[in-house]
Design an enzyme around this catalytic site. Structure first.
Site, PDB file in Angstrom:
ATOM      1  N   GLU A  43      76.075 111.294 121.491  1.00  9.30           N
ATOM      2  CA  GLU A  43      77.214 110.396 121.604  1.00  9.30           C
ATOM      3  C   GLU A  43      78.193 110.783 120.494  1.00  9.30           C
ATOM      4  OE1 GLU A  43      76.171 106.258 121.394  1.00  9.30           O
ATOM      5  OE2 GLU A  43      78.279 105.663 121.546  1.00  9.30           O
TER       6      GLU A  43
ATOM      7  N   LYS B 223      72.630 107.307 112.650  1.00  9.00           N
ATOM      8  CA  LYS B 223      74.068 107.556 112.505  1.00  9.00           C
ATOM      9  C   LYS B 223      74.782 106.352 111.901  1.00  9.00           C
ATOM     10  CE  LYS B 223      74.676 109.318 116.666  1.00  9.00           C
ATOM     11  NZ  LYS B 223      75.249 109.958 117.859  1.00  9.00           N
TER      12      LYS B 223
ATOM     13  N   ARG C 104      60.725 111.379 117.728  1.00  7.92           N
ATOM     14  CA  ARG C 104      61.940 111.706 116.995  1.00  7.92           C
ATOM     15  C   ARG C 104      61.565 112.134 115.589  1.00  7.92           C
ATOM     16  NH1 ARG C 104      65.831 108.105 117.854  1.00  7.92           N
ATOM     17  NH2 ARG C 104      67.030 108.495 115.991  1.00  7.92           N
TER      18      ARG C 104
END
Ligand code: ATP
Ligand code: MG
Length: 755
Positions: A28, A264, A254
């Site tokens: 994103e 983020k 992850r």
């Protein structure tokens, strides 16, 4: 390296479920990419590369508020820098907005979606809990036409934000909360960085993502474990919407990395709050930060390879990232001298200026190249390399003591010049014969000419956070490391060094800062220290709880080594995971797995050895049986050589270059004084002799000297073979390759009637 995803792909190709592999990396564009993204990039692009398929780079840009073209550009730059190429496969989810809308209309027509006027809070309440099923919204059974009409009104902006949403009509009693009529669209009167004012409604991730994958013909849609529960919805969307392909979703763990954050949102907070200088601050775990700091794409890719792909989450030791970069830089970076905290030294008896031709690399790297280094009467050495009253074991300069200047003479300190109680300069004499004689003194230090060196700024970085898991803190900002940046403005670099990355001898690896450097005013970033100094510090800090314990219980603490190891694992999921991996995946004995996962320093050492030589059992055998014995009470963290050296040593033995006993000799030298195994083997002449030309005469001589033994062998006493092999080995000074000797002796005794 294989992993569970590769196994799935192999099977899909074998049974003909797919005839090619198409993956995608879908960030994103609301921030910069970080090292966790690198793991996903290496995985997705790596699969496409290895299976001759494609990997798309797709901007997952369905949320107008946080996304920006600036981030799109940064993402492309980072993926390219990491060494990957999407060819013509660059996409924007926003480019599918029309198709998403058609898919939504299709669902409404099929009675599988409805416009709901409940508020967000009401929807949450109606959805029920894990133990109680959800209740239907009063709008759930609206007629299709009414839904179509309302959806169209939503699209053109007839309703303000939050008035209604489009929901899928699935199953309010599903044990999977994601399936209880999830949201598909919401109203947002916001401009989008790509579609401008065209849309007043924006699709939810769970709707847009599977459709995007399907439109692009993605075969394997790989995401992180948090999306495991979303998979059922992913499949539902694919099943009920018109799509040209049926991608499948697979989840992997992850990356979580110690001493940093990889969210983020948190990284953005650090940037906006000016806790760091920007997204590319060299302390940031972003690709841009690592690049600016001096990391190489090769190092990041090899780190991603090293950590592998698994199905359970765990925090990766940041030492692994540092290991990967050291390993890459070692062979790449020329060695030069830079004095970080200068102390002036006058060499009183130096007859005149000299120029030394100094090699850029130590011999074990096997790379050519040298630069001239000026030696003048006035030089700088490191302030730390002088002690007025030397501590025990300090082998550098002190009054009356001698030390060697790297690439040059041995000097002796004659006089200490002080001002206000502070040492400001030294006067030394050089042993002008010491270059020729090469005589050994205990210490060697780096230095630069005071008059022919260039002033540079050096920035030393440490971990951004003080604790391993800042995410576990209520306020992650409260555990920022206040000493994560130290700026030294008074450093001196030798004048004719060329390159962008160097090893500053004895200091670490450094790179020219591409942003703040000016002509004649270079700024260097420390990429990484030469050794893991943090592990040693952590160890010093560790005994604290034990001494606290002592106050309560004054009896001597008797704990066996095995108990310590078990405790270490109980306190560290990473060590525990290694134990399981060593035992189950690498096939080590319980005992070896226990020893090698019971202490972080030794375990890291073993990991490093494994990456130099993959035969886990052989490496473990050397680490447990040979090395442990030599270490006695010392920790692996204090060794003068790294795990890579042990791995290379075992490789030399396994490959037959040296015998096992020669290997032990090399290991003993490594423990005593460090060095490189291959170089030690050459210097000591330990290479095994397996060349027939050299061995045959010895075999012949031994056979000729023992006619009785030959007769006994020929009469059927096979044990005599061992006798001959032993004799030949002895005569070769232990250097013969026993396997080869065995063959030669056998051939000589069976085919030759002589003797
Ligand atoms: P954040 O939670 O920080 O916002 P994100 O996962 O939302 O991160 P995206 O830009 O959506 O960030 O991520 C793009 C891709 O990178 C996704 O496929 C995601 O699974 C993957 N990814 C993100 N973070 C990690 C990580 N720490 N380890 C491995 N893959 C990751
Ligand atoms: Mg995301």
């Amino acid at each position: 390296m294989s992993n569970f995803i590769r196994e799935i792909i192999d099977e899909d190709l074998r049974v003909g479920r797919h005839d090619r592999v198409v993956t995608r990396f879908p960030p994103e564009p609301n921030g910069y990419l970080h090292i966790g993204h690198a793991k996903s990039i290496c995985l997705n692009f790596g699969l496409a590369r290895d299976y001759g398929g494609r990997c798309h780079l797709r901007m997952d840009d369905t949320n107008p508020e946080t996304e920006d073209q600036h981030f799109v550009d940064a993402i492309q730059k980072d993926v390219r820098w990491l060494g990957f190429d999407w060819g013509d496969g660059f996409y924007h989810a926003a480019d599918y907005f029309d198709r998403f809308y058609e898919a939504a209309v299709h669902l409404v027509r099929a009675g599988k979606a409805y416009v709901d006027h409940l508020s967000v809070d009401e929807i949450r309440e109606y959805r029920g809990t894990l133990s109680a099923p959800g209740r239907p919204s009063p709008y759930r059974d609206r007629p299709v036409d009414e839904n179509l009409d309302l959806l169209e009104k939503m699209r053109v902006g007839a309703f303000p934000d939050g008035t209604c949403v489009l929901r899928a009509k699935i199953d309010l009693a599903s044990p999977n909360m994601k399936m209880r009529d999830p949201l598909l669209y919401r109203i947002r009167h916001a401009a989008h960085h790509r579609t401008g004012e065209k849309w007043r409604i924006y699709p939810m991730y769970d709707f847009a993502h599977p459709l995007s994958d399907a439109y692009e013909g993605i075969t394997h849609s790989i995401c992180t474990l948090e999306f495991e529960n979303n998979r059922e919805l992913y499949d539902w969307v694919i099943e009920h919407c018109p799509v040209p392909a049926r991608p499948r979703q697979y989840e992997f763990a992850r990356l979580q990395l110690g001493y940093t954050v990889l969210s983020k949102r948190k990284l953005l907070h650090l940037v906006n709050g000016k806790y760091v200088s920007g997204w590319d601050d060299p302390r940031m775990p972003t690709i841009a930060g690592l690049r600016r700091r001096g990391y190489t794409p090769e190092a990041i890719r090899s780190f991603c390879e090293l950590i592998g792909v698994a199905k359970t989450n765990s925090t990766v030791d940041i030492g692994k990232l540092e290991f990967a970069v050291r390993d890459d830089l070692n062979a790449r970076c020329p060695r030069v001298m830079c004095v970080l905290r200068p102390l002036e030294v006058t060499i009183t008896n130096l007859p005149g200026d000299e120029t030394i031709d100094a090699p850029y690399f130590p011999p074990e790297i096997g790379k050519a190249g040298a630069r001239p280094v000026p030696l003048t009467r006035s030089i700088y050495i490191e302030r730390d390399d002088f002690m007025r009253t030397p501590a025990k074991g300090f082998h550098r300069l002190s009054p009356g003591a001698e030390v060697r200047l790297r690439h040059s003479y041995v000097i002796r300190c004659d006089e200490v010049i002080e001002r206000d109680g502070e040492v400001v300069a030294l006067r030394c004499t050089a042993d002008l014969d010491s270059v020729r004689s090469g005589r050994r003194v205990k210490g060697t230090i780096h230095w630069v000419s005071a008059t022919q060196s260039v002033p540079v700024e050096v920035r030393l970085y440490d971990r951004l956070f003080r604790v391993e898991k800042p995410d576990a803190e209520e306020d992650f900002l409260s555990v920022l490391n206040p000493d994560s940046l130290q700026v030294l403005t008074d450093c001196r670099l030798e004048p004719w060094a060329e390159g962008e990355r160097f090893q500053f001898e004895r200091q670490g690896y450094f790179a020219v800062d591409p942003v703040d450097s000016r002509d004649g005013a270079l700024v260097f970033n420390r990429i990484v220290t030469l050794r893991d100094s943090w592990a040693a510090k952590a160890e010093e800090a560790a005994p604290a709880p034990a001494s606290k314990k002592k106050k309560e219980d004054t009896r001597p603490q008797k704990r066996t080594a095995a108990e310590f190891r078990a405790r270490a694992r109980a306190a560290s999921p990473a060590l525990e995971a290694r134990y399981v991996r060593y035992r189950d995946a690498l096939g080590l004995t319980d005992e070896a797995a226990d020893v090698l996962s019971g202490d972080l320093a030794l375990s890291d050492f073993f990991e490093a050895a494994l990456s130099a030589h993959a035969d886990a059992r052989a490496v473990a055998n050397w680490a447990v049986n040979e090395l442990q014995g030599l270490l006695e009470e010392r920790s692996a963290a204090d060794l003068r050589f790294d795990g890579g050296a042990l791995g290379r040593l075992v490789a030399l033995v396994d490959g037959g270059t040296i015998s096992g006993s020669a290997g032990k000799e090399v290991l003993a030298e490594l423990v005593a004084q460090g060095g490189d195994p291959a170089a030690i083997v050459e210097r000591r002449g330990l290479r095994q002799v397996s060349d027939e030309g050299a061995l045959a005469p010895i075999v012949d001589a031994v056979v000729a000297e023992h006619p009785d033994h030959v007769a006994r062998f020929r009469a059927g006493n096979a044990g005599m073979l061992g006798f001959f092999v032993g004799q030949v080995m002895k005569r070769s000074g232990g250097k013969a390759d026993p396997k080869r000797v065995n063959e030669l002796v056998r051939a000589r005794l069976t085919t030759d009637s002589a003797g």
